[in-house]
Design a protein around this motif. Structure first.
Motif, PDB file in Angstrom:
ATOM      1  N   SER A 138      -2.935   4.241  -2.576  1.00 41.78           N
ATOM      2  CA  SER A 138      -4.292   4.457  -2.148  1.00 41.78           C
ATOM      3  C   SER A 138      -4.947   5.890  -1.574  1.00 41.78           C
ATOM      4  CB  SER A 138      -4.570   3.691  -0.747  1.00 41.78           C
ATOM      5  OG  SER A 138      -3.770   3.749   0.099  1.00 41.78           O
ATOM      6  N   ARG A 191     -11.691  12.826   5.151  1.00 39.90           N
ATOM      7  CA  ARG A 191     -11.003  12.829   3.782  1.00 39.90           C
ATOM      8  C   ARG A 191     -11.844  12.762   2.700  1.00 39.90           C
ATOM      9  NH1 ARG A 191      -6.949   9.879   6.277  1.00 39.90           N
ATOM     10  NH2 ARG A 191      -7.045   7.836   7.084  1.00 39.90           N
ATOM     11  N   CYS A 246       0.829   4.925   0.451  1.00 41.49           N
ATOM     12  CA  CYS A 246       0.109   6.030   1.146  1.00 41.49           C
ATOM     13  C   CYS A 246       0.696   6.597   2.191  1.00 41.49           C
ATOM     14  CB  CYS A 246      -1.388   5.460   1.458  1.00 41.49           C
ATOM     15  SG  CYS A 246      -2.719   6.860   1.846  1.00 41.49           S
ATOM     16  N   ASP A 272       0.835  -0.929  -0.102  1.00 39.26           N
ATOM     17  CA  ASP A 272       0.084   0.190  -0.209  1.00 39.26           C
ATOM     18  C   ASP A 272       0.733   1.170   0.028  1.00 39.26           C
ATOM     19  OD1 ASP A 272      -2.868   1.051   0.659  1.00 39.26           O
ATOM     20  OD2 ASP A 272      -1.635   2.075   1.930  1.00 39.26           O
ATOM     21  N   TYR A 298     -10.177  -9.776   4.016  1.00 37.40           N
ATOM     22  CA  TYR A 298      -9.341 -10.330   5.071  1.00 37.40           C
ATOM     23  C   TYR A 298     -10.056 -11.781   5.468  1.00 37.40           C
ATOM     24  CZ  TYR A 298      -8.578  -5.414   5.627  1.00 37.40           C
ATOM     25  OH  TYR A 298      -8.273  -4.216   5.592  1.00 37.40           O
ATOM     26  N   TYR A 354     -11.983  -4.191  -3.243  1.00 38.39           N
ATOM     27  CA  TYR A 354     -11.324  -4.583  -1.775  1.00 38.39           C
ATOM     28  C   TYR A 354     -12.762  -4.489  -0.946  1.00 38.39           C
ATOM     29  CZ  TYR A 354      -7.974  -3.408   1.789  1.00 38.39           C
ATOM     30  OH  TYR A 354      -7.149  -3.612   2.979  1.00 38.39           O
ATOM     31  N   LYS A 412     -12.087   5.217  -5.171  1.00 39.29           N
ATOM     32  CA  LYS A 412     -12.002   4.782  -3.682  1.00 39.29           C
ATOM     33  C   LYS A 412     -12.790   5.953  -3.003  1.00 39.29           C
ATOM     34  CE  LYS A 412      -8.892   4.888   0.302  1.00 39.29           C
ATOM     35  NZ  LYS A 412      -7.696   4.880   1.006  1.00 39.29           N
ATOM     36  N   PHE A 435     -10.365  -0.590   9.984  1.00 39.47           N
ATOM     37  CA  PHE A 435      -8.935  -0.400   9.412  1.00 39.47           C
ATOM     38  C   PHE A 435      -8.315   0.811  10.082  1.00 39.47           C
ATOM     39  CE2 PHE A 435      -6.005   1.795   6.457  1.00 39.47           C
ATOM     40  CZ  PHE A 435      -5.390   0.713   5.980  1.00 39.47           C
ATOM     41  N   ARG A 436      -9.038   1.886  10.290  1.00 38.94           N
ATOM     42  CA  ARG A 436      -8.125   2.967  10.902  1.00 38.94           C
ATOM     43  C   ARG A 436      -7.953   2.760  12.238  1.00 38.94           C
ATOM     44  NH1 ARG A 436     -11.468   7.956   8.024  1.00 38.94           N
ATOM     45  NH2 ARG A 436     -11.136   7.044   5.729  1.00 38.94           N
ATOM     46  N   LYS A 458     -13.313   0.346  -4.298  1.00 36.57           N
ATOM     47  CA  LYS A 458     -13.199   0.282  -2.881  1.00 36.57           C
ATOM     48  C   LYS A 458     -14.194   1.199  -2.156  1.00 36.57           C
ATOM     49  CE  LYS A 458     -10.011   1.010   0.680  1.00 36.57           C
ATOM     50  NZ  LYS A 458      -9.145   1.720   1.149  1.00 36.57           N
ATOM     51  N   VAL A 494     -13.582  -4.536   2.316  1.00 31.62           N
ATOM     52  CA  VAL A 494     -12.853  -3.676   3.351  1.00 31.62           C
ATOM     53  C   VAL A 494     -13.317  -3.888   4.769  1.00 31.62           C
ATOM     54  CG1 VAL A 494     -12.569  -1.562   1.683  1.00 31.62           C
ATOM     55  CG2 VAL A 494     -14.473  -1.682   3.173  1.00 31.62           C
ATOM     56  N   SER A 495     -12.732  -3.557   5.730  1.00 34.94           N
ATOM     57  CA  SER A 495     -12.423  -3.653   6.860  1.00 34.94           C
ATOM     58  C   SER A 495     -13.864  -3.794   7.663  1.00 34.94           C
ATOM     59  CB  SER A 495     -11.482  -2.800   7.867  1.00 34.94           C
ATOM     60  OG  SER A 495     -12.072  -1.583   7.609  1.00 34.94           O
ATOM     61  N   GLN A 549     -10.831  11.741  -1.253  1.00 37.92           N
ATOM     62  CA  GLN A 549     -11.649  10.361  -1.384  1.00 37.92           C
ATOM     63  C   GLN A 549     -13.012  10.822  -2.069  1.00 37.92           C
ATOM     64  OE1 GLN A 549     -11.724   8.022   1.754  1.00 37.92           O
ATOM     65  NE2 GLN A 549      -9.518   7.622   1.743  1.00 37.92           N
ATOM     66  N   TYR A 571     -14.540   2.190   6.383  1.00 37.47           N
ATOM     67  CA  TYR A 571     -12.947   1.850   6.724  1.00 37.47           C
ATOM     68  C   TYR A 571     -12.505   2.207   8.299  1.00 37.47           C
ATOM     69  CZ  TYR A 571     -12.933   3.599   2.022  1.00 37.47           C
ATOM     70  OH  TYR A 571     -12.912   3.467   0.283  1.00 37.47           O
ATOM     71  N   CYS A 617      -0.889   8.010   5.125  1.00 39.23           N
ATOM     72  CA  CYS A 617      -1.753   8.217   6.359  1.00 39.23           C
ATOM     73  C   CYS A 617      -1.475   7.480   7.354  1.00 39.23           C
ATOM     74  CB  CYS A 617      -3.402   7.893   6.016  1.00 39.23           C
ATOM     75  SG  CYS A 617      -3.517   6.170   5.634  1.00 39.23           S
ATOM     76  N   GLU A 618      -0.579   6.186   7.444  1.00 33.65           N
ATOM     77  CA  GLU A 618      -0.327   5.617   8.577  1.00 33.65           C
ATOM     78  C   GLU A 618       0.989   6.215   8.944  1.00 33.65           C
ATOM     79  OE1 GLU A 618      -1.479   3.971   5.299  1.00 33.65           O
ATOM     80  OE2 GLU A 618      -0.654   2.126   5.768  1.00 33.65           O
TER      81      GLU A 618
HETATM   82  C1  PBG Z   1      -5.440   4.256   3.077  1.00 29.83           C
HETATM   83  C2  PBG Z   1      -6.190   2.917   3.110  1.00 29.83           C
HETATM   84  C3  PBG Z   1      -7.460   2.626   4.079  1.00 29.83           C
HETATM   85  C4  PBG Z   1      -7.828   1.312   3.594  1.00 29.83           C
HETATM   86  C5  PBG Z   1      -6.790   1.065   2.661  1.00 29.83           C
HETATM   87  N1  PBG Z   1      -5.921   2.005   2.530  1.00 29.83           N
HETATM   88  C6  PBG Z   1      -8.167   3.730   4.831  1.00 29.83           C
HETATM   89  C7  PBG Z   1      -8.495   5.159   4.608  1.00 29.83           C
HETATM   90  O1  PBG Z   1      -8.722   5.564   3.259  1.00 29.83           O
HETATM   91  O2  PBG Z   1      -8.910   5.729   5.374  1.00 29.83           O
HETATM   92  C8  PBG Z   1      -8.814   1.075   4.044  1.00 29.83           C
HETATM   93  C9  PBG Z   1      -9.088  -0.695   3.960  1.00 29.83           C
HETATM   94  C10 PBG Z   1     -10.194  -1.245   4.796  1.00 29.83           C
HETATM   95  O3  PBG Z   1     -11.235  -0.461   5.201  1.00 29.83           O
HETATM   96  O4  PBG Z   1      -9.927  -2.497   4.990  1.00 29.83           O
HETATM   97  N2  PBG Z   1      -3.999   4.072   3.265  1.00 29.83           N
END
Ligand code: PBG
Length: 333
Positions: free
Chosen positions: A170, A222, A121, A119, A318, A276, A200, A209-210, A253, A278-279, A226, A206, A123-124
């Motif tokens: 992403s 975002r 990005c 990934d 997942y 995706y 996205k 995930f966050r 996604k 997602v979470s 986004q 999400y 943000c992490e």
């Molecule tokens: C951003 C990113 C996100 C996800 C994947 N890459 C979160 C966001 O945009 O806040 C979400 C994936 C998920 O919810 O499983 N790097």
């Protein structure tokens, strides 16, 4: 007794063997990409509270996980890093010894056959939790598009030089696929494909995930970068631009609430499409299953089949290990 002729659709539904013979959509292990969160340290295996069964793993534990992934025949993993330190600029994202760079090298050393997707990005890695560089703007803030591109491109190159097989931006900055493609090409990585998170959405799905990635924005949200989830034509435009800029695989996604977007993309474009799961989609299923309100195995199968039927070639989920395990059981599904 009916006397008019009836079209007998049910003939081919009479038993499971007949149903298997005429099934139109079939999930295979080759469709799956398994997302994994990597944390610093050793012997770390921290379960994400809102995602039971999903763990944040240190690199030693990650390698154990990869052994299972390889044995199940899952072709690819998607890595997310939680860095040692965060700063304004997200500089660990492109550090040669950053968490992802070390994780990729470790995996490729022991499991060269597994495709490692990273990934790309910020943000992490940023202290403010936004996906790009934040500047003051008219008394507020704005994520600055063009200065972010440089950092993203540097990050992608550092992932590729660590051995990443595919990079997956992403962030949703404009022009990032082009910037990354150019940087990869200039640095000897013209063979590395880009899987872009093309459409996205700014989504509440999400949330978990966050928590897992510690990447919730500290201020604002975002929606400035986004997509508005109400917009389908705009989604097509985003995908089109990413393909023009050089994306090899495009992603939609989240997946489940966006099957119409996946289907439209499948109709309109000829590149491979990833979706995706997602979470939040994972968490909903897990929560309902825990309450005894849904049959998890059946629901997962139905959801993934729907995503593939809509037109996705690849599913990031997942549930990948669970599904791969089931696929090994003869006649399951
Ligand atoms: C951003 C990113 C996100 C996800 C994947 N890459 C979160 C966001 O945009 O806040 C979400 C994936 C998920 O919810 O499983 N790097």
């Amino acid at each position: 007794m009916v006397t008019f002729p009836i079209v007998r659709m049910r003939r081919l539904r009479r038993n499971e063997t007949l149903r298997r013979m005429v099934r139109e959509t079939v999930i295979t292990v080759n469709d799956l990409i398994y997302p994994i969160f990597v944390v610093p340290g050793e012997k770390q295996r921290q379960e994400v509270p809102s995602m039971p069964g999903v763990f944040r793993l240190s690199i030693d534990e990650l390698l154990k996980e990869l052994e299972e992934v390889a044995e199940l025949g899952i072709p690819a993993v998607l890595l997310f890093g939680i860095p040692e330190r965060k700063d304004e600029m997200g500089s660990e994202a492109y550090d040669e010894n950053g968490i992802i760079q070390r994780a990729v090298r470790a995996i490729k050393r022991e499991f060269p056959q597994v495709i490692v997707v990273t990934d790309v990005c910020l943000c992490e890695y940023t202290s403010h939790g936004h996906c790009g560089i934040v500047h003051e703007f008219h008394g507020g803030f704005e994520v600055d598009n063009d200065s972010t591109l440089e950092v993203l491109a540097k990050t992608a190159v550092s992932h590729a030089s660590a051995g990443a097989d595919i990079v997956a931006p992403s962030d949703m900055m404009d022009g990032r696929v082009k910037a990354i493609r150019q940087a990869l090409d200039e640095n000897g990585f013209s063979h590395v494909p880009i899987m872009s998170y093309a459409a996205k959405m700014a989504s509440a799905f999400y949330g978990p995930f966050r928590e897992a990635a510690e990447s919730a924005p500290q201020f604002g949200d975002r929606r400035g970068y986004q997509m508005d989830f109400a917009n389908k034509r705009e989604a097509m435009r985003e995908i089109e631009l990413d393909i023009e800029e050089g994306a090899d695989i495009v992603m939609v996604k989240p997946a489940l609430a966006y099957l119409d977007i996946i289907a439209a993309a499948r109709q309109q474009f000829d590149v491979p499409i990833a979706a995706y799961n997602v979470s939040g989609e994972y968490a909903m299923v897990k929560a309902a299953a825990k309450m005894g309100w849904l049959d998890e195995d059946k629901i997962v199968w139905e959801i993934l089949t729907a995503i593939k039927r809509a037109g996705a070639d690849l599913i990031i989920t997942y549930f990948a290990k669970d599904v791969a395990r089931k696929l090994k059981t003869p006649l399951w599904s």
